[in-house]
Motif scaffolding. Structure first.
Motif, PDB file in Angstrom:
ATOM      1  N   THR A 270     -31.744 -15.238  43.892  1.00  0.00           N
ATOM      2  CA  THR A 270     -31.716 -16.648  44.284  1.00  0.00           C
ATOM      3  C   THR A 270     -33.093 -17.265  44.047  1.00  0.00           C
ATOM      4  N   ALA A 271     -33.188 -18.561  44.221  1.00  0.00           N
ATOM      5  CA  ALA A 271     -34.448 -19.248  43.948  1.00  0.00           C
ATOM      6  C   ALA A 271     -35.463 -19.026  45.078  1.00  0.00           C
ATOM      7  N   GLU A 272     -36.698 -19.393  44.775  1.00  0.00           N
ATOM      8  CA  GLU A 272     -37.821 -19.150  45.688  1.00  0.00           C
ATOM      9  C   GLU A 272     -37.633 -19.790  47.063  1.00  0.00           C
ATOM     10  N   ASP A 273     -36.854 -20.872  47.126  1.00  0.00           N
ATOM     11  CA  ASP A 273     -36.675 -21.569  48.409  1.00  0.00           C
ATOM     12  C   ASP A 273     -35.238 -21.482  48.903  1.00  0.00           C
ATOM     13  N   LYS A 274     -34.483 -20.513  48.378  1.00  0.00           N
ATOM     14  CA  LYS A 274     -33.057 -20.493  48.726  1.00  0.00           C
ATOM     15  C   LYS A 274     -32.577 -19.171  49.331  1.00  0.00           C
ATOM     16  N   SER A 275     -31.330 -19.227  49.815  1.00  0.00           N
ATOM     17  CA  SER A 275     -30.739 -18.090  50.527  1.00  0.00           C
ATOM     18  C   SER A 275     -30.101 -17.098  49.564  1.00  0.00           C
ATOM     19  N   ALA A 276     -29.776 -15.950  50.117  1.00  0.00           N
ATOM     20  CA  ALA A 276     -28.889 -15.004  49.448  1.00  0.00           C
ATOM     21  C   ALA A 276     -27.829 -14.624  50.477  1.00  0.00           C
ATOM     22  N   TYR A 277     -26.646 -14.318  49.980  1.00  0.00           N
ATOM     23  CA  TYR A 277     -25.521 -14.049  50.871  1.00  0.00           C
ATOM     24  C   TYR A 277     -25.093 -12.582  50.834  1.00  0.00           C
ATOM     25  N   VAL A 278     -24.391 -12.211  51.885  1.00  0.00           N
ATOM     26  CA  VAL A 278     -23.807 -10.881  52.005  1.00  0.00           C
ATOM     27  C   VAL A 278     -22.365 -10.947  51.493  1.00  0.00           C
ATOM     28  N   GLU A 324     -26.582  -9.610  30.335  1.00  0.00           N
ATOM     29  CA  GLU A 324     -25.198 -10.039  30.541  1.00  0.00           C
ATOM     30  C   GLU A 324     -24.735  -9.737  31.966  1.00  0.00           C
ATOM     31  N   ALA A 325     -25.280  -8.700  32.565  1.00  0.00           N
ATOM     32  CA  ALA A 325     -24.971  -8.462  33.981  1.00  0.00           C
ATOM     33  C   ALA A 325     -25.474  -9.631  34.825  1.00  0.00           C
ATOM     34  N   PHE A 326     -26.649 -10.148  34.447  1.00  0.00           N
ATOM     35  CA  PHE A 326     -27.185 -11.320  35.159  1.00  0.00           C
ATOM     36  C   PHE A 326     -26.279 -12.533  34.951  1.00  0.00           C
ATOM     37  N   ASP A 327     -25.914 -12.781  33.696  1.00  0.00           N
ATOM     38  CA  ASP A 327     -25.039 -13.929  33.402  1.00  0.00           C
ATOM     39  C   ASP A 327     -23.733 -13.824  34.180  1.00  0.00           C
ATOM     40  N   TYR A 328     -23.202 -12.620  34.225  1.00  0.00           N
ATOM     41  CA  TYR A 328     -21.930 -12.398  34.924  1.00  0.00           C
ATOM     42  C   TYR A 328     -22.083 -12.709  36.422  1.00  0.00           C
ATOM     43  N   ALA A 329     -23.153 -12.193  37.013  1.00  0.00           N
ATOM     44  CA  ALA A 329     -23.373 -12.415  38.442  1.00  0.00           C
ATOM     45  C   ALA A 329     -23.566 -13.895  38.736  1.00  0.00           C
ATOM     46  N   LYS A 330     -24.357 -14.543  37.897  1.00  0.00           N
ATOM     47  CA  LYS A 330     -24.640 -15.966  38.116  1.00  0.00           C
ATOM     48  C   LYS A 330     -23.356 -16.792  38.046  1.00  0.00           C
ATOM     49  N   GLN A 331     -22.502 -16.478  37.076  1.00  0.00           N
ATOM     50  CA  GLN A 331     -21.251 -17.220  36.922  1.00  0.00           C
ATOM     51  C   GLN A 331     -20.295 -16.986  38.075  1.00  0.00           C
ATOM     52  N   ASN A 332     -20.349 -15.807  38.655  1.00  0.00           N
ATOM     53  CA  ASN A 332     -19.318 -15.444  39.632  1.00  0.00           C
ATOM     54  C   ASN A 332     -19.676 -15.724  41.084  1.00  0.00           C
ATOM     55  N   ILE A 333     -20.897 -16.206  41.316  1.00  0.00           N
ATOM     56  CA  ILE A 333     -21.204 -16.638  42.693  1.00  0.00           C
ATOM     57  C   ILE A 333     -20.245 -17.777  43.027  1.00  0.00           C
ATOM     58  N   PRO A 334     -19.539 -17.691  44.153  1.00  0.00           N
ATOM     59  CA  PRO A 334     -18.558 -18.742  44.469  1.00  0.00           C
ATOM     60  C   PRO A 334     -19.195 -20.129  44.463  1.00  0.00           C
ATOM     61  N   THR A 335     -18.456 -21.095  43.924  1.00  0.00           N
ATOM     62  CA  THR A 335     -18.968 -22.458  43.776  1.00  0.00           C
ATOM     63  C   THR A 335     -19.559 -22.980  45.082  1.00  0.00           C
ATOM     64  N   LEU A 337     -21.035 -21.444  47.333  1.00  0.00           N
ATOM     65  CA  LEU A 337     -22.323 -20.827  47.709  1.00  0.00           C
ATOM     66  C   LEU A 337     -23.439 -21.219  46.739  1.00  0.00           C
ATOM     67  N   LYS A 338     -23.065 -21.774  45.591  1.00  0.00           N
ATOM     68  CA  LYS A 338     -24.050 -21.998  44.524  1.00  0.00           C
ATOM     69  C   LYS A 338     -25.130 -23.009  44.893  1.00  0.00           C
ATOM     70  N   ARG A 339     -24.839 -23.875  45.824  1.00  0.00           N
ATOM     71  CA  ARG A 339     -25.852 -24.840  46.245  1.00  0.00           C
ATOM     72  C   ARG A 339     -27.005 -24.124  46.950  1.00  0.00           C
ATOM     73  N   ARG A 340     -26.661 -23.028  47.622  1.00  0.00           N
ATOM     74  CA  ARG A 340     -27.686 -22.326  48.409  1.00  0.00           C
ATOM     75  C   ARG A 340     -28.129 -21.007  47.803  1.00  0.00           C
ATOM     76  N   GLN A 341     -27.357 -20.479  46.841  1.00  0.00           N
ATOM     77  CA  GLN A 341     -27.773 -19.243  46.166  1.00  0.00           C
ATOM     78  C   GLN A 341     -27.719 -19.445  44.657  1.00  0.00           C
ATOM     79  N   THR A 342     -28.888 -19.487  44.038  1.00  0.00           N
ATOM     80  CA  THR A 342     -28.983 -19.756  42.603  1.00  0.00           C
ATOM     81  C   THR A 342     -29.826 -18.673  41.931  1.00  0.00           C
TER      82      THR A 342
END
Ligand code: CA
Ligand code: CA
Ligand code: CA
Ligand code: CA
Length: 362
Positions: A270-278, A324-335, A337-342
Protein backbone atom coordinates in the motif's frame (compact mmCIF):
# COMPACT_ATOMS: atom_id res chain seq x y z
CA UNK A 1 15.42 -22.80 7.83
CA UNK A 2 16.98 -25.47 9.95
CA UNK A 3 14.90 -27.98 11.74
CA UNK A 4 16.50 -27.92 15.15
CA UNK A 5 13.78 -25.73 16.58
CA UNK A 6 10.91 -28.15 16.27
CA UNK A 7 10.77 -28.59 20.01
CA UNK A 8 10.99 -24.89 20.76
CA UNK A 9 7.25 -24.48 20.91
CA UNK A 10 7.14 -26.68 23.97
CA UNK A 11 9.38 -24.32 25.85
CA UNK A 12 8.02 -21.22 24.19
CA UNK A 13 10.16 -18.20 23.42
CA UNK A 14 12.30 -18.46 26.54
CA UNK A 15 14.17 -21.30 24.93
CA UNK A 16 13.68 -20.32 21.30
CA UNK A 17 15.64 -17.08 21.49
CA UNK A 18 18.94 -18.48 22.79
CA UNK A 19 18.72 -21.48 20.47
CA UNK A 20 18.41 -19.24 17.46
CA UNK A 21 21.22 -17.02 18.65
CA UNK A 22 23.47 -20.05 18.88
CA UNK A 23 22.34 -21.47 15.57
CA UNK A 24 23.13 -18.49 13.40
CA UNK A 25 26.28 -16.42 13.81
CA UNK A 26 26.01 -12.99 15.32
CA UNK A 27 28.30 -10.61 13.42
CA UNK A 28 26.68 -7.40 14.61
CA UNK A 29 27.46 -6.35 18.14
CA UNK A 30 25.02 -3.95 19.72
CA UNK A 31 27.59 -2.47 22.04
CA UNK A 32 30.30 -2.01 19.46
CA UNK A 33 28.58 0.78 17.60
CA UNK A 34 29.31 3.87 19.63
CA UNK A 35 29.49 6.20 16.65
CA UNK A 36 26.64 8.38 15.41
CA UNK A 37 25.20 5.47 13.42
CA UNK A 38 24.52 3.49 16.57
CA UNK A 39 20.80 4.22 16.46
CA UNK A 40 20.57 2.17 13.28
CA UNK A 41 21.45 -0.95 15.25
CA UNK A 42 19.26 -0.43 18.32
CA UNK A 43 15.59 -1.30 18.59
CA UNK A 44 13.19 1.63 18.54
CA UNK A 45 11.61 2.33 21.91
CA UNK A 46 8.01 1.13 22.05
CA UNK A 47 6.69 4.54 23.06
CA UNK A 48 8.32 6.18 20.01
CA UNK A 49 6.40 4.07 17.50
CA UNK A 50 2.95 4.89 16.27
CA UNK A 51 1.57 1.53 15.18
CA UNK A 52 -0.56 1.42 12.04
CA UNK A 53 -2.57 -1.76 12.47
CA UNK A 54 -3.74 -3.86 9.58
CA UNK A 55 -7.45 -3.36 9.13
CA UNK A 56 -10.18 -5.97 8.90
CA UNK A 57 -12.59 -5.53 5.98
CA UNK A 58 -16.33 -5.79 6.47
CA UNK A 59 -17.78 -9.29 6.32
CA UNK A 60 -19.38 -8.76 2.91
CA UNK A 61 -16.05 -7.68 1.40
CA UNK A 62 -14.36 -10.75 2.87
CA UNK A 63 -17.17 -12.88 1.41
CA UNK A 64 -16.74 -11.17 -1.96
CA UNK A 65 -12.99 -11.89 -1.99
CA UNK A 66 -13.47 -15.51 -1.03
CA UNK A 67 -16.18 -16.20 -3.57
CA UNK A 68 -14.15 -14.93 -6.54
CA UNK A 69 -13.35 -17.35 -9.26
CA UNK A 70 -10.33 -16.96 -11.49
CA UNK A 71 -9.27 -18.44 -14.76
CA UNK A 72 -6.82 -21.27 -14.13
CA UNK A 73 -3.16 -20.69 -14.97
CA UNK A 74 -2.21 -20.69 -18.60
CA UNK A 75 -5.75 -20.30 -19.95
CA UNK A 76 -6.14 -16.56 -20.05
CA UNK A 77 -3.00 -15.42 -21.81
CA UNK A 78 -4.72 -13.10 -24.29
CA UNK A 79 -5.83 -10.79 -21.52
CA UNK A 80 -2.43 -9.17 -21.12
CA UNK A 81 -3.14 -5.67 -19.83
CA UNK A 82 -1.44 -2.70 -21.44
CA UNK A 83 2.19 -2.30 -20.44
CA UNK A 84 1.66 1.31 -19.40
CA UNK A 85 -0.57 0.31 -16.51
CA UNK A 86 1.47 -2.61 -15.32
CA UNK A 87 4.79 -3.50 -13.82
CA UNK A 88 5.37 -6.56 -16.03
CA UNK A 89 6.84 -5.92 -19.47
CA UNK A 90 6.23 -9.45 -20.76
CA UNK A 91 9.96 -9.86 -21.41
CA UNK A 92 12.04 -12.04 -19.10
CA UNK A 93 15.02 -10.23 -17.61
CA UNK A 94 18.38 -11.79 -16.82
CA UNK A 95 18.12 -15.33 -15.54
CA UNK A 96 19.97 -16.37 -12.41
CA UNK A 97 23.44 -17.70 -13.09
CA UNK A 98 23.79 -21.46 -12.57
CA UNK A 99 26.28 -20.86 -9.77
CA UNK A 100 24.12 -18.30 -8.02
CA UNK A 101 22.91 -18.87 -4.49
CA UNK A 102 19.53 -17.72 -3.24
CA UNK A 103 18.87 -16.43 0.27
CA UNK A 104 15.74 -15.20 1.99
CA UNK A 105 14.55 -13.67 5.24
CA UNK A 106 10.83 -14.33 5.75
CA UNK A 107 8.97 -12.69 8.60
CA UNK A 108 5.31 -13.10 9.53
CA UNK A 109 3.92 -11.85 12.83
CA UNK A 110 0.50 -12.13 14.35
CA UNK A 111 1.08 -12.72 18.04
CA UNK A 112 2.56 -9.39 19.07
CA UNK A 113 3.16 -9.31 22.82
CA UNK A 114 0.56 -6.60 23.44
CA UNK A 115 -3.03 -7.68 23.44
CA UNK A 116 -4.57 -5.00 21.26
CA UNK A 117 -2.09 -5.53 18.41
CA UNK A 118 -2.97 -9.20 17.95
CA UNK A 119 -3.54 -9.62 14.24
CA UNK A 120 -4.85 -13.06 13.52
CA UNK A 121 -4.35 -16.56 14.73
CA UNK A 122 -1.73 -17.60 12.24
CA UNK A 123 1.00 -16.00 10.19
CA UNK A 124 0.02 -17.83 7.04
CA UNK A 125 1.68 -15.31 4.73
CA UNK A 126 5.13 -16.38 5.88
CA UNK A 127 4.29 -20.04 5.29
CA UNK A 128 3.00 -19.29 1.80
CA UNK A 129 6.10 -17.27 0.95
CA UNK A 130 8.29 -20.06 2.29
CA UNK A 131 6.51 -22.61 0.08
CA UNK A 132 6.73 -20.32 -2.95
CA UNK A 133 10.50 -20.04 -2.55
CA UNK A 134 10.95 -23.75 -1.89
CA UNK A 135 8.98 -24.43 -5.10
CA UNK A 136 11.33 -22.19 -7.03
CA UNK A 137 14.42 -24.01 -5.83
CA UNK A 138 15.41 -22.16 -2.69
CA UNK A 139 17.27 -24.35 -0.22
CA UNK A 140 15.59 -24.35 3.20
CA UNK A 141 19.01 -23.87 4.84
CA UNK A 142 19.23 -20.51 3.07
CA UNK A 143 15.85 -19.31 4.29
CA UNK A 144 15.72 -17.52 7.64
CA UNK A 145 12.20 -17.86 9.04
CA UNK A 146 11.01 -15.62 11.88
CA UNK A 147 7.39 -16.08 12.81
CA UNK A 148 5.00 -16.09 15.72
CA UNK A 149 6.43 -16.93 19.12
CA UNK A 150 3.99 -19.84 19.23
CA UNK A 151 3.49 -20.53 15.53
CA UNK A 152 1.35 -23.02 13.76
CA UNK A 153 3.58 -25.45 11.87
CA UNK A 154 6.33 -24.99 14.49
CA UNK A 155 8.70 -27.08 12.41
CA UNK A 156 8.92 -24.19 9.94
CA UNK A 157 10.57 -21.50 12.03
CA UNK A 158 13.96 -20.30 13.15
CA UNK A 159 12.40 -18.46 16.05
CA UNK A 160 10.23 -15.49 16.92
CA UNK A 161 10.20 -12.29 14.85
CA UNK A 162 12.41 -10.29 17.17
CA UNK A 163 14.52 -7.30 16.24
CA UNK A 164 17.75 -9.12 17.03
CA UNK A 165 16.86 -12.27 15.07
CA UNK A 166 15.97 -10.27 11.99
CA UNK A 167 19.01 -8.02 12.19
CA UNK A 168 21.34 -10.97 12.66
CA UNK A 169 19.82 -12.77 9.68
CA UNK A 170 20.42 -9.81 7.36
CA UNK A 171 24.03 -9.45 8.50
CA UNK A 172 24.59 -13.20 8.33
CA UNK A 173 23.59 -13.21 4.66
CA UNK A 174 25.61 -10.09 3.95
CA UNK A 175 28.79 -11.07 5.75
CA UNK A 176 28.98 -14.81 6.42
CA UNK A 177 27.50 -16.70 3.50
CA UNK A 178 29.97 -15.79 0.77
CA UNK A 179 27.36 -13.64 -0.99
CA UNK A 180 28.26 -12.94 -4.65
CA UNK A 181 27.20 -10.37 -7.22
CA UNK A 182 25.20 -13.04 -9.05
CA UNK A 183 23.18 -14.12 -6.00
CA UNK A 184 19.54 -13.41 -5.21
CA UNK A 185 18.10 -12.24 -1.90
CA UNK A 186 14.44 -11.98 -0.84
CA UNK A 187 13.25 -10.05 2.22
CA UNK A 188 9.56 -10.60 3.03
CA UNK A 189 7.63 -9.03 5.91
CA UNK A 190 3.96 -9.38 6.80
CA UNK A 191 2.74 -7.78 10.00
CA UNK A 192 1.99 -4.33 11.33
CA UNK A 193 3.63 -1.18 10.04
CA UNK A 194 4.32 1.95 12.00
CA UNK A 195 5.95 5.34 11.94
CA UNK A 196 8.40 7.32 14.04
CA UNK A 197 9.54 10.92 13.87
CA UNK A 198 12.21 11.33 11.21
CA UNK A 199 15.34 12.81 12.71
CA UNK A 200 17.63 12.28 9.71
CA UNK A 201 15.67 14.72 7.54
CA UNK A 202 15.19 12.37 4.58
CA UNK A 203 11.41 12.18 4.74
CA UNK A 204 9.12 14.71 3.06
CA UNK A 205 6.32 13.81 5.47
CA UNK A 206 8.52 14.05 8.56
CA UNK A 207 7.96 10.38 9.42
CA UNK A 208 10.17 7.34 9.02
CA UNK A 209 8.21 4.20 8.35
CA UNK A 210 8.93 1.06 10.35
CA UNK A 211 8.23 -2.65 10.45
CA UNK A 212 6.72 -3.41 13.84
CA UNK A 213 8.49 -6.34 15.52
CA UNK A 214 9.15 -7.14 19.17
CA UNK A 215 11.82 -8.08 21.68
CA UNK A 216 9.89 -10.89 23.38
CA UNK A 217 8.15 -8.56 25.82
CA UNK A 218 7.57 -5.27 24.08
CA UNK A 219 6.80 -3.87 20.68
CA UNK A 220 9.78 -2.41 18.85
CA UNK A 221 10.47 -1.45 15.27
CA UNK A 222 12.88 -1.66 12.36
CA UNK A 223 12.84 1.68 10.54
CA UNK A 224 13.35 2.29 6.84
CA UNK A 225 16.60 4.08 7.71
CA UNK A 226 17.82 0.97 9.55
CA UNK A 227 16.91 -1.40 6.74
CA UNK A 228 18.52 0.90 4.20
CA UNK A 229 21.73 0.83 6.20
CA UNK A 230 21.62 -2.91 6.88
CA UNK A 231 21.15 -3.60 3.18
CA UNK A 232 23.94 -1.29 2.08
CA UNK A 233 27.19 -2.93 0.93
CA UNK A 234 25.43 -6.08 -0.24
CA UNK A 235 27.44 -7.89 -2.90
CA UNK A 236 24.33 -8.26 -5.06
CA UNK A 237 21.70 -5.77 -6.23
CA UNK A 238 19.31 -8.59 -7.12
CA UNK A 239 17.29 -8.07 -3.97
CA UNK A 240 13.50 -8.36 -3.76
CA UNK A 241 11.76 -6.68 -0.83
CA UNK A 242 8.11 -7.46 -0.15
CA UNK A 243 6.29 -5.52 2.56
CA UNK A 244 2.70 -6.34 3.55
CA UNK A 245 2.01 -3.69 6.17
CA UNK A 246 0.16 -0.44 6.52
CA UNK A 247 2.32 2.49 5.31
CA UNK A 248 4.43 0.01 3.31
CA UNK A 249 5.02 2.58 0.56
CA UNK A 250 7.33 4.43 2.93
CA UNK A 251 9.82 1.60 2.46
CA UNK A 252 10.72 3.06 -0.93
CA UNK A 253 13.88 4.28 0.83
CA UNK A 254 15.20 0.82 -0.07
CA UNK A 255 14.84 1.38 -3.81
CA UNK A 256 17.96 0.88 -5.87
CA UNK A 257 19.44 4.26 -6.72
CA UNK A 258 21.55 3.02 -9.64
CA UNK A 259 19.42 2.81 -12.80
CA UNK A 260 22.31 1.31 -14.77
CA UNK A 261 22.32 -2.12 -13.17
CA UNK A 262 19.76 -4.89 -12.86
CA UNK A 263 18.69 -3.67 -9.50
CA UNK A 264 16.29 -4.09 -6.64
CA UNK A 265 12.56 -4.61 -6.70
CA UNK A 266 10.58 -3.22 -3.76
CA UNK A 267 7.01 -4.51 -3.58
CA UNK A 268 4.80 -2.53 -1.20
CA UNK A 269 1.26 -3.56 -0.26
CA UNK A 270 0.00 0.00 0.00
CA UNK A 271 1.04 3.63 -0.22
CA UNK A 272 3.13 5.50 2.34
CA UNK A 273 0.06 7.09 3.94
CA UNK A 274 -2.42 4.26 3.52
CA UNK A 275 -3.76 1.11 5.16
CA UNK A 276 -3.34 -2.55 4.44
CA UNK A 277 -6.08 -5.07 5.08
CA UNK A 278 -6.33 -8.58 6.47
CA UNK A 279 -7.74 -11.25 4.13
CA UNK A 280 -8.23 -13.90 6.75
CA UNK A 281 -7.82 -13.72 10.49
CA UNK A 282 -7.25 -17.43 10.56
CA UNK A 283 -9.47 -20.07 12.11
CA UNK A 284 -7.71 -22.85 13.96
CA UNK A 285 -7.58 -25.95 11.81
CA UNK A 286 -9.55 -24.31 8.99
CA UNK A 287 -7.56 -21.51 7.40
CA UNK A 288 -4.31 -19.60 7.89
CA UNK A 289 -4.30 -15.89 8.60
CA UNK A 290 -3.34 -13.84 5.55
CA UNK A 291 -3.00 -10.23 4.45
CA UNK A 292 -5.07 -9.14 1.46
CA UNK A 293 -1.99 -8.22 -0.55
CA UNK A 294 -0.04 -11.36 0.32
CA UNK A 295 -3.07 -13.52 -0.39
CA UNK A 296 -3.26 -12.27 -3.96
CA UNK A 297 0.48 -11.77 -4.49
CA UNK A 298 1.91 -14.93 -2.93
CA UNK A 299 -0.92 -17.41 -2.47
CA UNK A 300 -3.10 -16.97 -5.57
CA UNK A 301 -0.59 -15.13 -7.75
CA UNK A 302 2.48 -17.34 -7.31
CA UNK A 303 1.59 -20.53 -5.41
CA UNK A 304 -1.60 -21.18 -7.37
CA UNK A 305 -0.17 -19.61 -10.53
CA UNK A 306 -3.12 -17.30 -11.16
CA UNK A 307 -0.84 -14.37 -11.94
CA UNK A 308 0.67 -16.28 -14.86
CA UNK A 309 -1.67 -15.07 -17.54
CA UNK A 310 -0.07 -12.12 -19.18
CA UNK A 311 2.20 -13.84 -21.65
CA UNK A 312 1.19 -15.41 -24.87
CA UNK A 313 4.57 -17.09 -25.10
CA UNK A 314 3.95 -20.63 -23.90
CA UNK A 315 7.55 -20.92 -22.77
CA UNK A 316 6.67 -18.98 -19.68
CA UNK A 317 4.01 -21.42 -18.56
CA UNK A 318 4.54 -22.60 -15.02
CA UNK A 319 6.54 -19.52 -14.07
CA UNK A 320 5.51 -16.30 -12.38
CA UNK A 321 7.61 -13.16 -12.56
CA UNK A 322 7.50 -10.84 -9.60
CA UNK A 323 6.07 -8.03 -11.73
CA UNK A 324 3.03 -10.02 -12.86
CA UNK A 325 2.36 -11.22 -9.33
CA UNK A 326 2.31 -7.55 -8.36
CA UNK A 327 -0.02 -6.64 -11.24
CA UNK A 328 -2.31 -9.50 -10.28
CA UNK A 329 -2.46 -8.47 -6.63
CA UNK A 330 -3.04 -4.83 -7.48
CA UNK A 331 -5.91 -5.69 -9.84
CA UNK A 332 -7.58 -8.04 -7.40
CA UNK A 333 -7.78 -5.80 -4.34
CA UNK A 334 -11.55 -5.35 -3.95
CA UNK A 335 -12.76 -2.06 -5.42
CA UNK A 336 -14.17 -0.97 -2.08
CA UNK A 337 -10.74 -1.34 -0.44
CA UNK A 338 -8.77 0.35 -3.22
CA UNK A 339 -9.34 3.83 -1.85
CA UNK A 340 -7.46 2.87 1.29
CA UNK A 341 -5.08 0.17 0.01
CA UNK A 342 -3.06 1.01 -3.09
CA UNK A 343 -0.09 -1.26 -3.85
CA UNK A 344 3.14 0.35 -5.07
CA UNK A 345 6.24 -1.09 -6.71
CA UNK A 346 9.75 0.27 -7.25
CA UNK A 347 11.27 -1.85 -9.98
CA UNK A 348 14.88 -1.28 -11.01
CA UNK A 349 15.28 -4.78 -12.41
CA UNK A 350 15.37 -4.57 -16.20
CA UNK A 351 12.32 -6.35 -17.63
CA UNK A 352 10.79 -9.15 -15.56
CA UNK A 353 12.30 -11.05 -12.65
CA UNK A 354 11.40 -14.71 -12.53
CA UNK A 355 10.76 -15.74 -8.94
CA UNK A 356 7.90 -18.19 -8.64
CA UNK A 357 7.10 -21.63 -10.00
CA UNK A 358 3.77 -23.29 -9.45
CA UNK A 359 4.68 -26.28 -11.54
CA UNK A 360 7.66 -28.38 -10.47
CA UNK A 361 11.04 -27.02 -11.57
CA UNK A 362 12.27 -29.38 -14.28
CA1 CA B 1 14.88 9.15 8.23
CA1 CA C 1 7.71 8.82 5.34
CA1 CA D 1 10.30 6.21 4.28
CA1 CA E 1 11.36 -5.23 -13.84
Amino acid sequence: MKKILSLAIIFCCVLAVPVVAAMKSNPANDNANQNNKSDLFRPIHATDIKIAKKEIPSLDIIKEMKSRTETPPGQDKKKKPSVEENAATGILGDALNENANKYAVIIGICDYPVADAYLCWADGDSLNMYQALINSGYNSDNIYMYRDTVPNHPEITDGPATFINIKNAVFDIRDNRGLKEADEVVFFFSGHGGSINDISGDEADGKDEALVVHDGNNITGISDDMLKDWFSNFATSRIIFIFDTCLAGGMNDLADEDPSDNGRVVVMATAEDKSAYVYSRGIVGVEEGEGVFSHFFVNEGILQGWADKYYEDGNHYGQVVIEEAFDYAKQNIPTRLKRRQTPVISDMFTNDLLLGYYLPVS
